[in-house]
Every structure is written in structure tokens, then in C-alpha cells.
Design an enzyme around this catalytic site. Structure first.
Site, PDB file in Angstrom:
ATOM      1  CE1 TYR A 178      28.895  42.307  47.065  1.00 16.68           C
ATOM      2  CE2 TYR A 178      31.100  40.917  46.057  1.00 16.68           C
ATOM      3  CZ  TYR A 178      31.129  41.990  47.095  1.00 16.68           C
ATOM      4  OH  TYR A 178      31.468  42.767  47.438  1.00 16.68           O
ATOM      5  N   GLY A 319      45.636  39.008  42.734  1.00 15.65           N
ATOM      6  CA  GLY A 319      45.728  40.494  42.045  1.00 15.65           C
ATOM      7  C   GLY A 319      46.116  41.365  42.420  1.00 15.65           C
ATOM      8  NE  ARG A 320      44.453  44.246  48.222  1.00 20.66           N
ATOM      9  CZ  ARG A 320      44.330  45.034  49.070  1.00 20.66           C
ATOM     10  NH1 ARG A 320      45.065  46.211  50.240  1.00 20.66           N
ATOM     11  NH2 ARG A 320      42.907  45.391  49.512  1.00 20.66           N
TER      12      ARG A 320
END
Ligand code: PHB
Length: 362
Positions: A178, A319-320
Site C-alpha cells: 500500500y 490472523g485467520r
């Protein structure tokens, strides 16, 4: 011996354990405003030592995907408040990830159909998700140097909003290709002048952002996330010398007294040793940074236990596993089985695959 389940003080924030919930895009905001369902979701996960709330745009121009939340308007601040209240009521701590997508966006998501902004006017070879589904990202406009103070001011203002919304701090998103990484990498940043060329110049914007955010809310409430070897399927080629670039960044961040540094090891969501990527010495960066060191990227229970026990990390971000296990901390502690992830419910939609994952029964 220190374990994953021991408390830790990071800057100004006291954590009950060393397990963090990584920032996870779930696309369940409405018109950039958090919804009540999000308070339930984060509240369910408050036994994490630290929740890093999903990447949230710092301004209307910072958005790159449909239905991601913002952290820049009074309406958003008010709507985040139930989220931070729910986490705090359950004894947790929560920071928010400050996000500018740069060129990873589409004009249909931006004010008046504007072109995305970046370090460059070269378009990324990738797609984003809009009201019309997946579409190629739009060609960006290279920011002028004289626009960059305004951008830094947007980060500062977003950090102020985060504190007003009750967050314990912020994480500056300098990872995953980003905007801030679009300045860092020589594979993308082809500018001349104070923000292009040398490593110091390419790191300037990130360091100005961290400085401004730290001044605004305190360095002890500010973290930074980096991903030296992430390409996202080649849409952002690696820097020609990641070790030098990220070594410089960490060296510059080291004296600031930050709450933590969050390192994505390897390719985000992919291999920790990506094929074709140069060897990378994360331990050297860690030795250069005196604050709390957080690692992330597909770590197992055993990896996490080992990272903290061996001292290679202070905090492990999952995370997941946190998506499908609101009580992940308890499950890791008891070595209990994990719920399966419903991968078709990750992005957008309602409560299904969001707030309906079961807790362990007593
Ligand atoms: C995404 O929305 O796909 C996304 C957001 C933030 C990241 C990575 C991926 O850091």
C-alpha cells in the site's frame, strides 16, 4: 521462562498475554462507517492480548476496497466507540490500523471519481473489489512533493480520531504494497527529489508519518507494520535490496519509543520463505529494535510457543485462526481443536462466518 500466555507491557499499553489478533479486512462497514455487528465481532475476540482492528482508511482518498471502515470523520469515531467499549468491557486492548492504499484502488471508490494517488503514475498489475465486483485497479496519479505534508496531516488526524474513539493506540500500515510501501520500494518509487532515489528519501514519508502520529498520540501508543518480502502475486515487486531498506527503516524507528514493530515474515498469506526472494535476516532487524517485536504469517501453535520461548519474538499475531476461533487464546492454551475457516465468508456479507463461530464449551 516466558510463554505466549504471559502478560507484557508494550509502550503505554498493558497486554494480558502475547497473542495478538492480526488486522483483517472483512468489508462489513456501511459507507465507511463501522456497524454494530463489528462491535460484537471484536468483543468476542477480546481475550487476545491485543486486537489490531482491521485496516481503516485515514481519508476518503485512502480507500481501496468496498465497505472498508474509515477513521477520519465524527460519524466514524462515534461508530467505533461501541467496538472499543466492547473490547475494554471484556478486559481486552485494541488498536486500529491506519491505512492508505495508494494506487491499489479504483476511481469508483474515490471522491468525484478521482484517480488513486501514489508515489508513481505506473498502474499496479492487480485488481480490487468494487460495487461492480473485481476490477483492475485504476491508473494512479503521482503525488506532488507539496501534497505530502497534507497526507502526513491526514495520518495525524486519523490517529487523533482513533484515540477519541477509545482505541488504545494505532498501527501505521507500512506493509502489503500500500501507499507507504509504494514510496519505500525502488521497484515502484521512481521519483526524484526528497521522496525518491536514496533509501533515506524513500523512507522519508513513512518516518514523517510515524513522527506525526507519535507526536499526536504518543510513541508508546504507536506501532508499525512492515512486510519486506511481500509481492502480492507480483503486483508489487520487491525492492532491489530489501535488507538495506528495511534495515534502515528499523534503525530509524528504533529510538522513537514505539509500542511495537509488527513484522510479516515472507509473503503475506503465503510462504514464509518465498521462492525466488532473497535471503532475509529478520533477526538482525530485531536486534536493532529495542521495543516489542511482533511476528506474523501463518504461524502454528507450536511456532508461536517457540517464538516467544526462544525469544525470537515478544508477541505473535494470528490472523485467520482468530476469524474462526473467537476464543483462540483459550484454544491455544488448552491445545484444543480449532474451528474450520469458512473462506467464502471472509469479505463482506453479514453475521454468517463473522460473529457465529462457536466458542469452546465448558
Ligand atoms: C485486503 O483488503 O485484501 C487487504 C487489506 C489490507 C492488507 C492486505 C489485504 O494489509
Amino acid at each position: 521462562m516466558t510463554t505466549l500466555f504471559d502478560p507484557i507491557q508494550i509502550g503505554d499499553i498493558a497486554l494480558a498475554n502475547r497473542i495478538a489478533m492480526a488486522p483483517l479486512t472483512r468489508n462489513r462497514a456501511t459507507n465507511s462507517v463501522p456497524t454494530p455487528m463489528m462491535a460484537e465481532y471484536y468483543g468476542q475476540r477480546a481475550t487476545a492480548g491485543l486486537i489490531i482492528a482491521e485496516a481503516s482508511q485515514i481519508s476518503p482518498m485512502a480507500q481501496g476496497y468496498l465497505d472498508t471502515p474509515g477513521i477520519y470523520s465524527p460519524e466514524q469515531v462515534a461508530a467505533w466507540r461501541p467496538v472499543t467499549d466492547a473490547v475494554h468491557a471484556a478486559g481486552g486492548r485494541i488498536v486500529i490500523q491506519l491505512w492508505h492504499v495508494g494506487r491499489i484502488s479504483h476511481s469508483s471508490l474515490l471522491p468525484e471519481g478521482a484517480a488513486p494517488v501514489s508515489s508513481t503514475n505506473q498502474v499496479a498489475n492487480t485488481q480490487t473489489y468494487t460495487r461492480d465486483g473485481f476490477v483492475p485497479v485504476s491508473a494512479p496519479r503521482a503525488l506532488r512533493d507539496d501534497e505530502l505534508p497534507g497526507l502526513v496531516a491526514d495520518y495525524r488526524q486519523a490517529a487523533r480520531c482513533a484515540i477519541e474513539a477509545g482505541f488504545d493506540g494505532v498501527e501505521v500500515h507500512a506493509a502489503n504494497t500500500y501507499l507507504l510501501e509504494q514510496f519505500l520500494r525502488d521497484s515502484i518509487n521512481e521519483r526524484s527529489g526528497p521522496y525518491g532515489g536514496s533509501i533515506a528519501n524513500r523512507a522519508r514519508l513513512l518516518l514523517e508519518v510515524v513522527q506525526a502520529v507519535s507526536e499526536e498520540i504518543g510513541a508508546g501508543r504507536t506501532g508499525v507494520r512492515l512486510s519486506p518480502l511481500t509481492t502480492f502475486g507480483g503486483s508489487a515487486p520487491l525492492d532491489s535490496n530489501p535488507q538495506a531498506v528495511y534495515g534502515y527503516v528499523v534503525e530509524q524507528l528504533a529510538p522513537l519509543g514505539l509500542a511495537y514493530l509488527h513484522m510479516i515474515e515472507g509473503e503475506t498469506g503465503g510462504p514464509r520463505k518465498p521462492e525466488g526472494a532473497p535471503a532475509f535476516d529478520y533477526a538482525a532487524l530485531r536486534r536493532a529494535f529495542p521495543g516489542a517485536w511482533m511476528v506474523n504469517n501463518g504461524l502454528s501453535r507450536a511456532d508461536g510457543l517457540d517464538a516467544v520461548a526462544s525469544g525470537t519474538a515478544d508477541i505473535v499475531a494470528y490472523g485467520r485462526p482468530f476469524i474462526s476461533n473467537p476464543d483462540l487464546v483459550r484454544r491455544l492454551k488448552e491445545d484444543a481443536p480449532l474451528n474450520a475457516l469458512r473462506a467464502d465468508k471472509l469479505y463482506g456479507g453479514g453475521a454468517e462466518g463473522y460473529t457465529d463461530y462457536p466458542f469452546l464449551k465448558d
